[in-house]
Design an enzyme around this catalytic site. Structure first.
Site, PDB file in Angstrom:
ATOM      1  CG  MET A 252      10.879  -1.256  10.117  1.00 54.80           C
ATOM      2  SD  MET A 252      11.980  -1.008   8.726  1.00 54.80           S
ATOM      3  CE  MET A 252      13.481  -0.666   9.625  1.00 54.80           C
ATOM      4  CB  SER A 253       4.092  -0.614  10.828  1.00 56.29           C
ATOM      5  OG  SER A 253       2.803  -0.166  10.460  1.00 56.29           O
TER       6      SER A 253
ATOM      7  CG  MET B  92      -1.903  -1.194   1.169  1.00 53.20           C
ATOM      8  SD  MET B  92      -3.437  -0.874   2.038  1.00 53.20           S
ATOM      9  CE  MET B  92      -2.827  -0.574   3.677  1.00 53.20           C
ATOM     10  N   GLY B  93       2.158   1.106  -0.360  1.00 55.81           N
ATOM     11  CA  GLY B  93       3.046   2.262  -0.436  1.00 55.81           C
ATOM     12  C   GLY B  93       3.539   2.689   0.931  1.00 55.81           C
TER      13      GLY B  93
ATOM     14  CB  VAL C 156      12.382  -5.622   8.258  1.00 59.50           C
ATOM     15  CG1 VAL C 156      13.496  -4.595   8.441  1.00 59.50           C
ATOM     16  CG2 VAL C 156      12.743  -6.617   7.165  1.00 59.50           C
TER      17      VAL C 156
ATOM     18  CG  ASP D 205       0.731  -7.497   7.680  1.00 57.32           C
ATOM     19  OD1 ASP D 205      -0.035  -6.775   8.329  1.00 57.32           O
ATOM     20  OD2 ASP D 205       1.767  -7.050   7.141  1.00 57.32           O
TER      21      ASP D 205
ATOM     22  CG  HIS E  32       6.845  -1.984   2.255  1.00 57.39           C
ATOM     23  ND1 HIS E  32       6.771  -0.854   3.033  1.00 57.39           N
ATOM     24  CD2 HIS E  32       5.626  -2.543   2.301  1.00 57.39           C
ATOM     25  CE1 HIS E  32       5.547  -0.733   3.518  1.00 57.39           C
ATOM     26  NE2 HIS E  32       4.830  -1.739   3.103  1.00 57.39           N
TER      27      HIS E  32
ATOM     28  CD  GLN F 160       7.370 -15.703   8.497  1.00 61.92           C
ATOM     29  OE1 GLN F 160       8.251 -15.367   9.286  1.00 61.92           O
ATOM     30  NE2 GLN F 160       7.371 -16.843   7.852  1.00 61.92           N
TER      31      GLN F 160
HETATM   32  P1  AMP Z   1       1.426  -3.050   3.436  1.00 63.46           P
HETATM   33  O1  AMP Z   1       1.999  -1.968   2.598  1.00 63.46           O
HETATM   34  O2  AMP Z   1       1.309  -2.703   4.888  1.00 63.46           O
HETATM   35  O3  AMP Z   1       0.151  -3.621   2.860  1.00 63.46           O
HETATM   36  O4  AMP Z   1       2.488  -4.254   3.406  1.00 63.46           O
HETATM   37  C1  AMP Z   1       2.893  -4.801   2.179  1.00 63.46           C
HETATM   38  C2  AMP Z   1       3.710  -6.033   2.443  1.00 63.46           C
HETATM   39  O5  AMP Z   1       4.869  -5.686   3.218  1.00 63.46           O
HETATM   40  C3  AMP Z   1       2.960  -7.102   3.237  1.00 63.46           C
HETATM   41  O6  AMP Z   1       3.289  -8.380   2.725  1.00 63.46           O
HETATM   42  C4  AMP Z   1       3.498  -6.912   4.627  1.00 63.46           C
HETATM   43  O7  AMP Z   1       3.440  -8.084   5.426  1.00 63.46           O
HETATM   44  C5  AMP Z   1       4.947  -6.547   4.327  1.00 63.46           C
HETATM   45  N1  AMP Z   1       5.545  -5.853   5.478  1.00 63.46           N
HETATM   46  C6  AMP Z   1       5.073  -4.780   6.132  1.00 63.46           C
HETATM   47  N2  AMP Z   1       5.857  -4.474   7.178  1.00 63.46           N
HETATM   48  C7  AMP Z   1       6.854  -5.391   7.202  1.00 63.46           C
HETATM   49  C8  AMP Z   1       7.982  -5.631   8.049  1.00 63.46           C
HETATM   50  N3  AMP Z   1       8.239  -4.852   9.093  1.00 63.46           N
HETATM   51  N4  AMP Z   1       8.779  -6.668   7.752  1.00 63.46           N
HETATM   52  C9  AMP Z   1       8.524  -7.487   6.697  1.00 63.46           C
HETATM   53  N5  AMP Z   1       7.475  -7.312   5.853  1.00 63.46           N
HETATM   54  C10 AMP Z   1       6.658  -6.288   6.104  1.00 63.46           C
END
Ligand code: AMP
Length: 282
Positions: free
Chosen positions: A184-185, A30-31, A176, A150, A37, A148
């Site tokens: 990270m988020s 989702m950017g 990560v 999510d 990511h 992982q």
């Molecule tokens: P999102 O942009 O939040 O929808 O995440 C996109 C992808 O990145 C998903 O597969 C998430 O599980 C992965 N992702 C998000 N945060 C992390 C992280 N800290 N470590 C590894 N993968 C992540």
């Protein structure tokens, strides 16, 4: 670096790559990209001929009172970061392109979506599986990379792919973390400095649970109590859930029997953070 915004162009580009024998890796996001990511993009780039990164803030996975409108949108920066991590194509469609007004179909995985995050976000996974199924049909990847972080999402998507015979291999990638352990988020930017400081308690609590299990504890309730008592020391955080479940079924387990998922969600103000560890061996 190619930026594609229409479904038609993405589908025909991908069909051409496949016809030329190229392996297509795919990283849906989702950017608001961060190193989590980028680790997925690097993994894809290392193992495929072409890596497609989608950047799409998917409205159907947000609940009515969630953060769809304020979700960070940083396409230019994301494009540059993706390129530097080895991506070849950005697929960044508009919401209208993905969901024309007459769309009427949802993909719903019925098991695995009720518990954990599904309890407080009842329509979330239906939105995730619908958009990922659509993206798989558009990008036609050989492999797709998911974090992982999510864990429930990863389990739900793997189930969808198996049940619908989708010819894409799902590759799980490790979480990560920041130096202080916070996963990270893209949502971490919402945290106030005080909340950010307290948010490290999530990984501290999960690590304490891991240590307890390594020391021989097998009673899930005892581990959960320890975890909860540590989380409760963060006076800015409100626990949404702490669950110990079988990683295959996502059903609560009384005894720690690998693979076990220890997952939690905690709200800091309006920001809901999730984290987990997977116990693969005693
Ligand atoms: P999102 O942009 O939040 O929808 O995440 C996109 C992808 O990145 C998903 O597969 C998430 O599980 C992965 N992702 C998000 N945060 C992390 C992280 N800290 N470590 C590894 N993968 C992540």
């Amino acid at each position: 670096m190619k930026i594609i915004t229409t479904i038609e162009e993405m589908q025909s580009y991908s069909a051409e790559l496949r016809a030329n024998g190229k392996f297509v890796g795919f990283v849906p996001t989702m950017g608001a990209l961060h190193d989590g990511h980028l680790s997925l993009i690097r993994e894809s780039a290392a193992n495929n001929d072409v890596t497609v990164v989608s950047i799409f803030v998917n409205p159907t996975q947000f609940g009515a009172n969630e953060d769809l409108d304020k979700y960070p949108r940083t396409l230019e920066r994301d494009t540059e970061l993706s390129r530097s991590a080895g991506a070849d194509i950005i697929f960044a469609p508009s919401a209208d392109e993905m969901y024309p007004p007459n769309s009427a179909t949802f993909v719903n995985v019925e098991s695995l979506t009720q518990g954990l995050c599904g309890k407080s976000r009842p329509t979330h996974f239906r939105g995730v599986t619908t958009v990922v199924a659509k993206l798989f049909n558009i990008v036609q990847p050989h492999r797709a990379y998911f974090g992982q972080k999510d864990a429930q999402q990863l389990a739900v998507i793997s189930k969808m792919v198996a049940d619908l015979n989708i010819p894409t291999e799902i590759i799980p990638c490790p979480i990560v973390r920041e130096n202080d352990g916070l996963a990270m988020s893209s949502r971490n930017v919402y945290l106030s400095p005080a909340e950010r400081e307290q948010a490290t308690i999530l990984y501290e609590a999960l690590t304490a649970a891991q240590t307890l299990i390594a020391e021989g504890e097998r009673n899930a309730e005892a581990v959960k109590e320890r975890l909860t008592s540590i989380l409760n020391t963060a006076n800015l955080g409100i626990i949404d859930y702490v669950e110990i479940v079988d990683f295959h079924t996502l059903q609560p387990t009384a005894t720690i029997k690998p693979p076990t998922l220890i997952a939690l969600a905690v709200k800091f103000g309006n920001t809901r953070l999730i984290d987990n560890v997977i116990i693969n061996k005693h």
